[in-house]
Write a protein that holds these residues in place. Structure first.
Motif, PDB file in Angstrom:
ATOM      1  N   TYR A 189      -1.228  -1.818  -4.373  1.00  0.00           N
ATOM      2  CA  TYR A 189      -0.464  -2.094  -5.588  1.00  0.00           C
ATOM      3  C   TYR A 189       0.009  -3.535  -5.554  1.00  0.00           C
ATOM      4  O   TYR A 189       0.344  -4.068  -4.490  1.00  0.00           O
ATOM      5  CB  TYR A 189       0.761  -1.180  -5.693  1.00  0.00           C
ATOM      6  CG  TYR A 189       0.437   0.260  -5.983  1.00  0.00           C
ATOM      7  CD1 TYR A 189       0.510   0.766  -7.273  1.00  0.00           C
ATOM      8  CD2 TYR A 189       0.050   1.120  -4.958  1.00  0.00           C
ATOM      9  CE1 TYR A 189       0.206   2.102  -7.533  1.00  0.00           C
ATOM     10  CE2 TYR A 189      -0.264   2.441  -5.211  1.00  0.00           C
ATOM     11  CZ  TYR A 189      -0.181   2.922  -6.506  1.00  0.00           C
ATOM     12  OH  TYR A 189      -0.491   4.237  -6.763  1.00  0.00           O
TER      13      TYR A 189
ATOM     14  N   ASP B 220      -6.356  -0.112  -8.518  1.00  0.00           N
ATOM     15  CA  ASP B 220      -7.334   0.757  -9.176  1.00  0.00           C
ATOM     16  C   ASP B 220      -7.290   0.590 -10.689  1.00  0.00           C
ATOM     17  O   ASP B 220      -8.320   0.613 -11.367  1.00  0.00           O
ATOM     18  CB  ASP B 220      -7.082   2.223  -8.796  1.00  0.00           C
ATOM     19  CG  ASP B 220      -8.079   3.154  -9.448  1.00  0.00           C
ATOM     20  OD1 ASP B 220      -9.284   3.034  -9.134  1.00  0.00           O
ATOM     21  OD2 ASP B 220      -7.671   3.982 -10.286  1.00  0.00           O
TER      22      ASP B 220
ATOM     23  N   GLU C 227      -3.651   3.042  -0.897  1.00  0.00           N
ATOM     24  CA  GLU C 227      -3.977   2.445  -2.185  1.00  0.00           C
ATOM     25  C   GLU C 227      -3.154   1.179  -2.388  1.00  0.00           C
ATOM     26  O   GLU C 227      -1.944   1.157  -2.121  1.00  0.00           O
ATOM     27  CB  GLU C 227      -3.712   3.430  -3.328  1.00  0.00           C
ATOM     28  CG  GLU C 227      -4.571   4.687  -3.267  1.00  0.00           C
ATOM     29  CD  GLU C 227      -6.052   4.394  -3.441  1.00  0.00           C
ATOM     30  OE1 GLU C 227      -6.392   3.509  -4.259  1.00  0.00           O
ATOM     31  OE2 GLU C 227      -6.867   5.022  -2.749  1.00  0.00           O
TER      32      GLU C 227
ATOM     33  N   GLN D 268     -11.941  -1.325  -3.311  1.00  0.00           N
ATOM     34  CA  GLN D 268     -11.021  -1.114  -4.417  1.00  0.00           C
ATOM     35  C   GLN D 268     -11.277  -2.049  -5.598  1.00  0.00           C
ATOM     36  O   GLN D 268     -10.942  -1.720  -6.725  1.00  0.00           O
ATOM     37  CB  GLN D 268      -9.570  -1.280  -3.940  1.00  0.00           C
ATOM     38  CG  GLN D 268      -9.157  -0.230  -2.921  1.00  0.00           C
ATOM     39  CD  GLN D 268      -7.666  -0.185  -2.708  1.00  0.00           C
ATOM     40  OE1 GLN D 268      -6.891  -0.266  -3.646  1.00  0.00           O
ATOM     41  NE2 GLN D 268      -7.257  -0.057  -1.460  1.00  0.00           N
TER      42      GLN D 268
ATOM     43  N   ALA E 259      -1.294  -0.891 -10.086  1.00  0.00           N
ATOM     44  CA  ALA E 259      -2.294  -0.394  -9.141  1.00  0.00           C
ATOM     45  C   ALA E 259      -3.557  -1.233  -9.185  1.00  0.00           C
ATOM     46  O   ALA E 259      -4.056  -1.578 -10.259  1.00  0.00           O
ATOM     47  CB  ALA E 259      -2.626   1.059  -9.453  1.00  0.00           C
TER      48      ALA E 259
ATOM     49  N   LYS F 147       0.835  -1.188   0.000  1.00  0.00           N
ATOM     50  CA  LYS F 147       0.000   0.000   0.000  1.00  0.00           C
ATOM     51  C   LYS F 147       0.873   1.242   0.000  1.00  0.00           C
ATOM     52  O   LYS F 147       1.943   1.257   0.590  1.00  0.00           O
ATOM     53  CB  LYS F 147      -0.893   0.019   1.250  1.00  0.00           C
ATOM     54  CG  LYS F 147      -1.921  -1.086   1.303  1.00  0.00           C
ATOM     55  CD  LYS F 147      -2.824  -0.942   2.515  1.00  0.00           C
ATOM     56  CE  LYS F 147      -2.069  -1.142   3.809  1.00  0.00           C
ATOM     57  NZ  LYS F 147      -2.943  -1.039   4.997  1.00  0.00           N
TER      58      LYS F 147
END
Length: 201
Positions: A85, A104, A83, A147, A102, A78
């Motif tokens: 990865y 995302d 976030e 996510q 990522a 993170k």
């Protein structure tokens, strides 16, 4: 598609023992015409740009009834904002945005796919500290549901018992010559047809 990484250029990312074996074992069972009959692409120890392009290609030009399975076996890390990865061969912890894959990005590719039958398997830990010399442990605040969740999608993750990344500076996944506990159970379940305990989102 299977993405596995056990060798990292960044010395802060410790070598893992299971991902290559995970990829081999899962590929065998998924390709078996009596079990899965999937056309499997496996990426092992590839850099971020290769993985990202493959992920985008994998989800592009699919039909609504296509069953898509994506498996990651690697370190999960993170950034400072939490976030997630996926760490691949060239990932640098100090430059996750440029060198990691990522979550995302993966989520957006899945959202844009026409397929409404997507399975995402995450055999990775979620490290909450990034600098050398710090103790890396699996974090609990990754919010995988936020996510990576979506309509027509199942996300299956390794449990907290499968914390093989960093703990007290030592690699925990050192005892087995086979796949990781998570992928090993998955392979066994697919091969035998026995029930596997999962959590879907």
């Amino acid at each position: 598609m299977i993405v596995a990484c056990d060798n990292y250029q960044d010395s802060a990312l410790q070598k893992l023992r299971a991902p290559t074996r995970d990829a081999e074992a899962l590929t065998r069972v998924l390709q078996d015409p009596l079990i899965g009959g999937f056309d499997v692409r496996s990426l092992v120890n590839e850099p971020a740009h290769v993985v990202a392009e493959a992920v985008e290609e994998f989800f592009t030009d699919r039909g609504t009834e296509d069953l898509l399975l994506l498996h990651f076996s690697c370190h999960g890390v993170k950034d400072a904002d939490g976030e997630l990865y996926f760490a691949v061969a060239n990932t640098k912890l100090r430059y996750l945005g440029a060198t990691g894959v990522a979550a995302d990005f993966v989520n957006r590719r899945m959202n844009r796919s026409r397929s409404r039958r997507i399975v995402l398997l995450l055999d990775c830990c979620y490290a909450g500290a990034f600098e050398r010399g710090m103790t890396h442990r699996a974090g609990t605040g990754v919010n995988v549901e936020e996510q990576l969740s979506g309509r027509g999608r199942a996300v299956i993750t390794a449990s907290s018992a499968m914390e093989y990344a960093f703990e007290s500076g030592n690699l925990a996944d050192v005892s087995s010559e086979g796949p990781s506990a998570f992928t090993g159970a998955l392979v066994e379940g697919l091969a035998s047809g026995e029930r596997i305990e999962t959590r879907t989102v």
